[in-house]
Design a protein around this motif. Sequence first.
Motif, PDB file in Angstrom:
ATOM      1  N   ARG A 193       1.142  11.440  -2.061  1.00 47.00           N
ATOM      2  CA  ARG A 193       2.369  10.850  -2.634  1.00 47.00           C
ATOM      3  C   ARG A 193       3.584  11.247  -1.806  1.00 47.00           C
ATOM      4  NH1 ARG A 193      -0.040  12.263  -7.633  1.00 47.00           N
ATOM      5  NH2 ARG A 193       1.283  14.083  -7.751  1.00 47.00           N
ATOM      6  N   GLU A 194       3.636  12.512  -1.376  1.00 43.19           N
ATOM      7  CA  GLU A 194       4.748  12.966  -0.531  1.00 43.19           C
ATOM      8  C   GLU A 194       4.797  12.189   0.778  1.00 43.19           C
ATOM      9  OE1 GLU A 194       4.547  17.148   0.232  1.00 43.19           O
ATOM     10  OE2 GLU A 194       4.571  17.649  -1.900  1.00 43.19           O
ATOM     11  N   ARG A 195       3.634  11.985   1.382  1.00 49.07           N
ATOM     12  CA  ARG A 195       3.574  11.242   2.648  1.00 49.07           C
ATOM     13  C   ARG A 195       4.048   9.800   2.455  1.00 49.07           C
ATOM     14  NH1 ARG A 195       3.930  15.378   4.378  1.00 49.07           N
ATOM     15  NH2 ARG A 195       2.422  16.616   5.493  1.00 49.07           N
ATOM     16  N   LEU A 196       3.622   9.160   1.404  1.00 54.42           N
ATOM     17  CA  LEU A 196       4.035   7.784   1.140  1.00 54.42           C
ATOM     18  C   LEU A 196       5.546   7.705   0.930  1.00 54.42           C
ATOM     19  CD1 LEU A 196       1.141   6.617  -1.215  1.00 54.42           C
ATOM     20  CD2 LEU A 196       1.563   5.857   1.137  1.00 54.42           C
ATOM     21  N   GLU A 197       6.095   8.638   0.141  1.00 52.91           N
ATOM     22  CA  GLU A 197       7.532   8.640  -0.129  1.00 52.91           C
ATOM     23  C   GLU A 197       8.334   8.942   1.131  1.00 52.91           C
ATOM     24  OE1 GLU A 197       8.462  11.208  -3.438  1.00 52.91           O
ATOM     25  OE2 GLU A 197       6.953  10.223  -4.694  1.00 52.91           O
ATOM     26  N   SER A 198       7.912   9.941   1.905  1.00 48.00           N
ATOM     27  CA  SER A 198       8.672  10.319   3.093  1.00 48.00           C
ATOM     28  C   SER A 198       8.648   9.226   4.159  1.00 48.00           C
ATOM     29  CB  SER A 198       8.142  11.636   3.679  1.00 48.00           C
ATOM     30  OG  SER A 198       6.857  11.448   4.228  1.00 48.00           O
ATOM     31  N   ARG A 199       7.617   8.404   4.143  1.00 49.83           N
ATOM     32  CA  ARG A 199       7.512   7.312   5.120  1.00 49.83           C
ATOM     33  C   ARG A 199       7.936   5.975   4.532  1.00 49.83           C
ATOM     34  NH1 ARG A 199       2.203  10.382   6.758  1.00 49.83           N
ATOM     35  NH2 ARG A 199       3.106  11.689   8.364  1.00 49.83           N
ATOM     36  N   ASN A 200       8.484   6.040   3.322  1.00 48.44           N
ATOM     37  CA  ASN A 200       9.013   4.861   2.644  1.00 48.44           C
ATOM     38  C   ASN A 200       7.965   3.737   2.525  1.00 48.44           C
ATOM     39  OD1 ASN A 200      11.050   3.651   1.186  1.00 48.44           O
ATOM     40  ND2 ASN A 200      11.900   2.613   2.982  1.00 48.44           N
ATOM     41  N   ILE A 201       6.765   4.133   2.131  1.00 47.26           N
ATOM     42  CA  ILE A 201       5.658   3.178   1.978  1.00 47.26           C
ATOM     43  C   ILE A 201       5.455   2.939   0.481  1.00 47.26           C
ATOM     44  CG2 ILE A 201       3.202   2.781   2.337  1.00 47.26           C
ATOM     45  CD1 ILE A 201       3.440   4.758   4.725  1.00 47.26           C
ATOM     46  N   HIS A 202       5.447   1.677   0.116  1.00 49.69           N
ATOM     47  CA  HIS A 202       5.248   1.303  -1.283  1.00 49.69           C
ATOM     48  C   HIS A 202       4.024   0.402  -1.371  1.00 49.69           C
ATOM     49  CE1 HIS A 202       9.177   2.947  -2.183  1.00 49.69           C
ATOM     50  NE2 HIS A 202       9.638   2.298  -1.127  1.00 49.69           N
ATOM     51  N   LEU A 203       3.088   0.787  -2.225  1.00 54.13           N
ATOM     52  CA  LEU A 203       1.880  -0.002  -2.409  1.00 54.13           C
ATOM     53  C   LEU A 203       2.049  -0.960  -3.579  1.00 54.13           C
ATOM     54  CD1 LEU A 203      -0.889   2.701  -1.922  1.00 54.13           C
ATOM     55  CD2 LEU A 203      -0.050   1.054  -0.273  1.00 54.13           C
ATOM     56  N   THR A 204       1.642  -2.184  -3.380  1.00 52.42           N
ATOM     57  CA  THR A 204       1.695  -3.192  -4.441  1.00 52.42           C
ATOM     58  C   THR A 204       0.415  -3.114  -5.271  1.00 52.42           C
ATOM     59  OG1 THR A 204       0.609  -4.885  -3.104  1.00 52.42           O
ATOM     60  CG2 THR A 204       3.031  -4.724  -2.939  1.00 52.42           C
ATOM     61  N   GLU A 205       0.371  -3.878  -6.354  1.00 52.77           N
ATOM     62  CA  GLU A 205      -0.847  -3.946  -7.163  1.00 52.77           C
ATOM     63  C   GLU A 205      -1.994  -4.524  -6.343  1.00 52.77           C
ATOM     64  OE1 GLU A 205      -0.405  -5.821 -10.977  1.00 52.77           O
ATOM     65  OE2 GLU A 205       1.421  -4.701 -11.409  1.00 52.77           O
ATOM     66  N   GLN A 206      -1.673  -5.457  -5.451  1.00 47.99           N
ATOM     67  CA  GLN A 206      -2.697  -6.037  -4.586  1.00 47.99           C
ATOM     68  C   GLN A 206      -3.263  -4.971  -3.638  1.00 47.99           C
ATOM     69  OE1 GLN A 206      -1.440  -8.962  -1.678  1.00 47.99           O
ATOM     70  NE2 GLN A 206      -3.366 -10.080  -1.912  1.00 47.99           N
ATOM     71  N   HIS A 207      -2.401  -4.122  -3.080  1.00 50.98           N
ATOM     72  CA  HIS A 207      -2.865  -3.025  -2.239  1.00 50.98           C
ATOM     73  C   HIS A 207      -3.780  -2.099  -3.033  1.00 50.98           C
ATOM     74  CE1 HIS A 207       0.825  -3.746   0.373  1.00 50.98           C
ATOM     75  NE2 HIS A 207      -0.200  -3.863   1.213  1.00 50.98           N
ATOM     76  N   GLN A 208      -3.366  -1.766  -4.254  1.00 50.40           N
ATOM     77  CA  GLN A 208      -4.156  -0.874  -5.097  1.00 50.40           C
ATOM     78  C   GLN A 208      -5.530  -1.486  -5.385  1.00 50.40           C
ATOM     79  OE1 GLN A 208      -3.162   2.292  -6.269  1.00 50.40           O
ATOM     80  NE2 GLN A 208      -5.272   2.507  -6.974  1.00 50.40           N
ATOM     81  N   ALA A 209      -5.576  -2.777  -5.661  1.00 49.06           N
ATOM     82  CA  ALA A 209      -6.845  -3.451  -5.940  1.00 49.06           C
ATOM     83  C   ALA A 209      -7.748  -3.420  -4.704  1.00 49.06           C
ATOM     84  CB  ALA A 209      -6.598  -4.884  -6.387  1.00 49.06           C
ATOM     85  N   ARG A 210      -7.171  -3.657  -3.528  1.00 47.93           N
ATOM     86  CA  ARG A 210      -7.956  -3.610  -2.291  1.00 47.93           C
ATOM     87  C   ARG A 210      -8.449  -2.194  -2.003  1.00 47.93           C
ATOM     88  NH1 ARG A 210      -4.068  -5.926   1.890  1.00 47.93           N
ATOM     89  NH2 ARG A 210      -5.674  -5.277   3.349  1.00 47.93           N
TER      90      ARG A 210
END
Length: 124
Positions: free
Chosen positions: A50-67
């Motif tokens: 979660r820290e890595r995603l936030e620090s790199r400003n990456i946001h996952l969509t519901e479609q990303h989560q499903a994949r």
Amino acid sequence: MLKQIGPLTDLGPGRSTQPGKTQQPNTSFDEVLAQQSQKQGDVRFSAHARERLESRNIHLTEQHQARLDDAVNRADQKGANQSLVMLDDLALVVSVRNRVVITALDDSKAKSGVFTNIDSAVIA
């Protein structure tokens, strides 16, 4: 001093308080297993990921989560333990057994990285 408690009345499906009598469960084992799998179906993210995603400003969509869920399911079916999941321009190292993303790297970091302690890779 011990406190006395009353008799147990509900021991769960297939059990009875009366010797020799059992209740028939309402659902089959396969149905219960499928329900439990659905509850545990979503892949979670570790605090580090979660820290890595936030620090790199990456946001996952519901479609990303499903994949991602689908990729982890496929890795699990093949017997993988730790898998690298490539999701568009994102690389995720996932503990397949625990269904937890351990770390996440964006495209720029993934190209220069070496991935260790993985036994499989899934391109989602």
